[in-house]
Design a protein around this motif. Structure first.
Motif, short mmCIF file in Angstrom:
data_model
loop_
_atom_site.label_atom_id
_atom_site.label_comp_id
_atom_site.label_asym_id
_atom_site.label_seq_id
_atom_site.Cartn_x
_atom_site.Cartn_y
_atom_site.Cartn_z
N GLU A 175 52.19 18.68 -15.80
CA GLU A 175 51.67 19.79 -16.57
C GLU A 175 50.60 19.32 -17.55
OE1 GLU A 175 52.27 22.82 -15.98
OE2 GLU A 175 51.04 23.52 -17.65
N ASN A 176 50.83 18.21 -18.22
CA ASN A 176 49.90 17.75 -19.25
C ASN A 176 50.12 16.25 -19.45
OD1 ASN A 176 48.49 17.19 -21.55
ND2 ASN A 176 49.16 18.99 -22.67
N ALA A 179 49.79 14.80 -23.04
CA ALA A 179 50.92 15.04 -23.92
C ALA A 179 52.09 14.16 -23.54
CB ALA A 179 51.32 16.51 -23.88
N ALA A 182 51.50 10.84 -24.83
CA ALA A 182 51.64 10.81 -26.29
C ALA A 182 53.11 10.77 -26.69
CB ALA A 182 50.94 12.01 -26.92
N SER B 83 50.34 17.69 -27.20
CA SER B 83 51.71 17.29 -26.95
C SER B 83 52.65 18.40 -26.53
CB SER B 83 52.25 16.50 -28.11
OG SER B 83 53.02 17.30 -28.93
N LEU B 84 52.09 19.56 -26.17
CA LEU B 84 52.97 20.61 -25.65
C LEU B 84 52.60 20.92 -24.21
CD1 LEU B 84 53.27 23.11 -28.60
CD2 LEU B 84 54.93 21.45 -27.84
N PHE B 85 53.56 21.47 -23.49
CA PHE B 85 53.37 21.76 -22.07
C PHE B 85 53.41 23.28 -21.88
CE2 PHE B 85 55.45 17.75 -22.79
CZ PHE B 85 54.67 16.88 -22.07
N ASP B 86 52.28 23.86 -21.54
CA ASP B 86 52.16 25.32 -21.48
C ASP B 86 53.14 25.97 -20.53
OD1 ASP B 86 50.23 25.33 -23.31
OD2 ASP B 86 48.56 25.78 -21.96
N ALA B 87 53.36 25.36 -19.38
CA ALA B 87 54.15 26.04 -18.36
C ALA B 87 55.65 25.75 -18.50
CB ALA B 87 53.67 25.66 -16.97
N LEU B 88 56.04 25.05 -19.55
CA LEU B 88 57.47 24.81 -19.76
C LEU B 88 57.96 25.66 -20.92
CD1 LEU B 88 57.64 20.91 -19.46
CD2 LEU B 88 57.77 22.62 -17.67
#
Lengths: 310, 500
Positions: A175-176, A179, A182, B83-88
């Motif tokens: 997803e990222n 992040a 990090a 540091s955040l995951f949009d789809a979660l």
């Protein structure tokens, strides 16, 4: 009961068999893509799995060893992809395409001595009285263990992705990746493991084609199954249960066209044999036409290389 | 926490940096972009290893090899972004930042409890992609709180918050400090630091240049310590405004961006010589508004008019011909092609208004002169005009991009985040250039999340909130409270605080 020369029970039973290779390969690719990697080399890994599985099974006389060999073959080939894309940061699309071409070539080289040989037989799982139930028994309970194994894999993949920490981390990486890095997760290691799993699953799917579905070795035996598997992942919007649905749909079309040919339908054979691929394209177009819906379901880091520079 | 000392002789990012934080202290780390703040906290959080020097935590040697070690020792960090995951979901996001997270159901219950205790209401089942910027930050903070941190690092936490949300954040931080948590607060917003922090360490080019108690200094003194030179605020002309140059009426358009914001009935006018400042927390339609104004998003013809001519259905090139230039927020990839040279980048946007193509052929000499002019006039620090745009630092590239647009004798200018990630000296020169262009008679729309910037340069002020634009008001005489309300206040926070 026959419909136009086709028995529905036989049709459904053979549909379940026909969908196993694409289902396994698509499940593997789903995990790879969930980790944010786009490996277009599924076809190459499948055919290497097919030839390796065939060679090992013939030489050892054990179908089980054959399947393990097929999985290992696919996994080893996928490691080349992992090395190129994760460590040398090569473009994933180009590397995946090269992997397919390389796999096709290598498989015909390895397979030269195996043309025309019959592999050891894999029997049906003896389910005793269950297999004798009319219609249902014919459809559900007379298969080999790989058919049931592939269904278990769908459930297992779903459960691992949804309920376990490793599944959560895998999705987070896809997803990222910035992040995830990090937060201290090893993006590269997780992706390499995912790629390896995808390769093993594709290899298993390939081995199923050469050991059970056909069963013999010919060049180009997978004939595009890897591409259909890739399409199924998108069709399934990256959800394991929908992979099952997609695999049955495409497996069904493949079986149906074979049956129609056998039943002597008055359509040119070429149209029938191109139909699974045509429907793949159609489904993808329809799925993508809802604006941005596919894009929203896809892992956000899909196909992007990660380099921990900071 | 006994103290935290580290020294790094010879490293570019940080050299020989030392400071201490006591339990219950809110310590500010101040510095310009590129002063080495982020590198420093990454070392504390175990993402980067120091080359030399040592750290200690509560009297014991502390050398985290990776973030999980830092977390298990009680160091938590709220990141600026990334540091955040949009789809979660919220709960899944929190679980990813923890060492030994409990079962998701149990975790959800704990998230509810902690978030209520600190007045930061959160629904653990929602997707992070659907949350506002303030709510996302709550997710990050709650993630840290669940680990009962001894040291909490906050990296520029307020850059995406409304003033009301900042107040709530500060209450939470003060409550934490009272409970004995040491807080390392990184920012370049001086007023905030003066109101919140007990001690401050000021970094410049990787070195500690001063340690002080922020309450005893003025914001101006702090700024000069930070930058190292005197700053002059831009001058504004008091010329009367001309006729309407840009008119936007009833602009509604769906977002092409996943998790984007739909613009709803946006209406405003800008006169010649006027600077309209559009504020708003990130993700409230700023990107979409820029796209709709510069022609990447088409609308009905009459929704956007330049000097009375409807251009709503026209593309970017026609709008440039009509006199509108624009500079989007994302420098690499949107405002500039990263791998093309500055000359090529200058040509790409300047060819229409500067006549740099003749019957399909490129006037390279003219393009080079244009690029060199921009470099000179806007003080872009670059080895030449043939280097790739990617190789420039953020601030220099921003000066180039803004300079390129301003040098085309435009009648309407649209800029999103003109000074985002740019150091104070460069920001001041960009702002001055914008004001100068307005004084020459251009109509300017500045979209920015930096309120101080807008108050400094804008004649009138409006705010975007969930895709709706408030009616523009004259900037003079606006109070912070009014601005906060225009920006939508604190999303969903009032109730919880009434209870608490």
């Amino acid at each position: 009961m026959d419909l136009g020369g086709i028995n529905p029970a036989v049709l459904i039973a053979s549909l379940m068999v026909a969908s196993v290779p694409i289902m396994l390969a698509a499940l593997g690719e789903l995990v790879v893509e969930k980790a944010g990697v786009l490996n277009l080399g599924v076809e190459g890994m499948m055919i290497i799995g097919a030839v390796m599985g065939f060679a090992v099974a013939v030489n050892t006389g054990s179908p089980l060893a054959g399947f393990l060999g097929g999985a290992a073959g696919g996994a080893i080939l996928s490691l080349i992809f992992a090395l190129l894309t994760q460590y040398l940061l090569a473009n994933q699309v180009a590397t995946g395409l090269a992997l397919t071409l390389f796999g096709l070539g290598l498989s015909s080289l390895i397979g030269q001595g195996y043309v025309g040989i019959r592999p050891p037989l894999t029997g049906a799982v003896p389910l005793g009285p269950l297999a004798d139930i009319p219609v249902v028994g014919r459809i559900l309970f007379r298969h080999d263990w790989m058919v049931y194994g592939s269904l278990v894999m769908v459930a297992a993949t779903w459960a691992v992705l949804k309920f376990t920490r490793i599944g959560l981390i895998l999705r987070a990486v896809g997803e990222n990746h910035e992040a995830a890095h990090a937060l201290g997760y090893k993006v590269r290691r997780i992706r390499v493991l995912a790629i390896c799993f995808g390769g093993a699953m594709a290899g298993l799917g390939g081995a199923y084609i050469s050991l059970i579905r056909v069963p013999q070795w010919t060049d180009g035996i997978t004939s595009g199954a890897g591409w259909i598997a890739l399409a199924i992942v998108v069709f399934a919007s990256w959800k394991p249960w929908r992979v099952l649905l997609g695999a049955y749909l495409f497996g069904g079309i493949t079986v149906l066209q074979l049956n129609l040919q056998a039943a002597g339908a008055r359509i040119p054979v070429e149209y029938l044999s191109m139909s699974p691929y045509l429907i793949t394209i159609l489904v993808l177009v329809i799925m993508s036409s809802g604006r941005g819906r596919i894009a929203a379901a896809a892992p956000a880091s899909l196909g992007k290389n990660f380099h921990a520079s900071r | 926490m006994e103290g935290l000392t580290k020294a790094y002789p010879g490293v570019v990012a940080n050299s020989d940096v030392s400071f201490k934080i006591r339990p219950g202290e809110v310590h500010a780390l101040l510095g310009e972009n590129g002063a080495g703040k982020s590198t420093l906290v990454k070392m504390i959080y175990g993402l980067v290893k120091p080359d030399a020097g040592r750290m200690s935590l509560r009297g014991q040697d502390y050398a985290p090899a990776e973030p999980s070690v830092a977390r298990s020792l009680g160091v938590a960090m709220v990141f600026q972004h990334f540091s955040l995951f949009d789809a979660l979901s919220v709960a899944e996001n929190v679980a990813l930042g923890m060492e030994n997270p409990p079962k998701l159901r149990e975790l959800a219950a704990r998230i509810r409890k902690v978030s209520q205790d600190y007045g930061l209401p959160l629904d653990p089942d929602r997707m992070v992609g659907d949350l506002s910027a303030g709510e996302r930050q709550r997710v990050e903070i709650v993630r840290c709180l669940l680990q009962d941190p001894k040291l909490l690092i906050m990296d520029e936490p307020t850059s995406v918050l409304t003033p009301q949300e900042v107040d709530i954040l500060f209450q939470t931080l003060r409550q934490l400090a009272r409970e004995g948590t040491a807080i390392l607060y990184i920012s370049h917003k001086l007023e905030e630091i003066r109101s919140l922090c007990d001690e401050a360490t000021i970094l410049r080019r990787g070195k500690v240049v001063a340690t002080c108690t922020p309450r005893e200094k003025t914001a101006r003194e702090l700024a000069e310590l930070m930058v190292g030179t005197m700053l002059t605020p831009p001058e504004r002309s008091a010329k009367p405004k001309g006729e309407v140059a840009l008119e936007v009426a009833g602009l509604s358009v769906a977002s092409p961006i996943p998790f984007g914001t739909t613009l709803k009935n946006v209406t405003f006018t800008v006169r010649k010589g006027e600077v309209l400042g559009i504020a708003g927390v990130a993700g409230n339609g700023q990107d979409e508004l820029l796209l709709a104004l510069n022609g990447e998003l088409r609308t009905s013809p009459s929704a956007v008019k330049i000097a009375g001519v409807p251009v709503g259905a026209a593309g970017p090139i026609q709008r440039r011909k009509a006199g509108m230039v624009s500079a989007p927020e994302e420098r690499l990839g949107h405002a500039a092609a990263p791998d093309m040279s500055l000359v090529e980048n200058a040509l790409l946007s300047g060819s229409v208004r500067k006549g740099l193509t003749r019957s399909g052929f490129i006037d390279w000499a003219g393009a080079r002169r244009f690029a060199e002019g921009i470099v000179q006039q806007f003080d872009v620090r670059t080895p030449g005009t043939d280097v790739a745009a990617r190789s420039l630092s953020g601030g220099n590239l921003q000066k180039f991009v803004v300079g390129r647009e301003l040098s085309q004798a435009p009648t309407v200018i649209v800029i999103n985040q003109p000074t985002w990630g740019v150091d104070a000296a460069a920001a001041a020169s960009i702002r001055q250039a914008i004001i100068d262009r307005a004084a020459d008679g251009a109509a300017v729309v500045v979209i920015s999340q930096d309120l101080d910037e807008l108050l400094e340069i804008a004649d009138s002020f409006a705010a975007l909130n969930e895709g709706r634009l408030t009616a523009p008001r004259p900037t003079q005489g606006l109070t912070m409270d009014q601005i906060g309300l225009m920006m939508g206040g604190a999303h969903g926070m009032e109730v919880a605080h009434a209870e608490a």
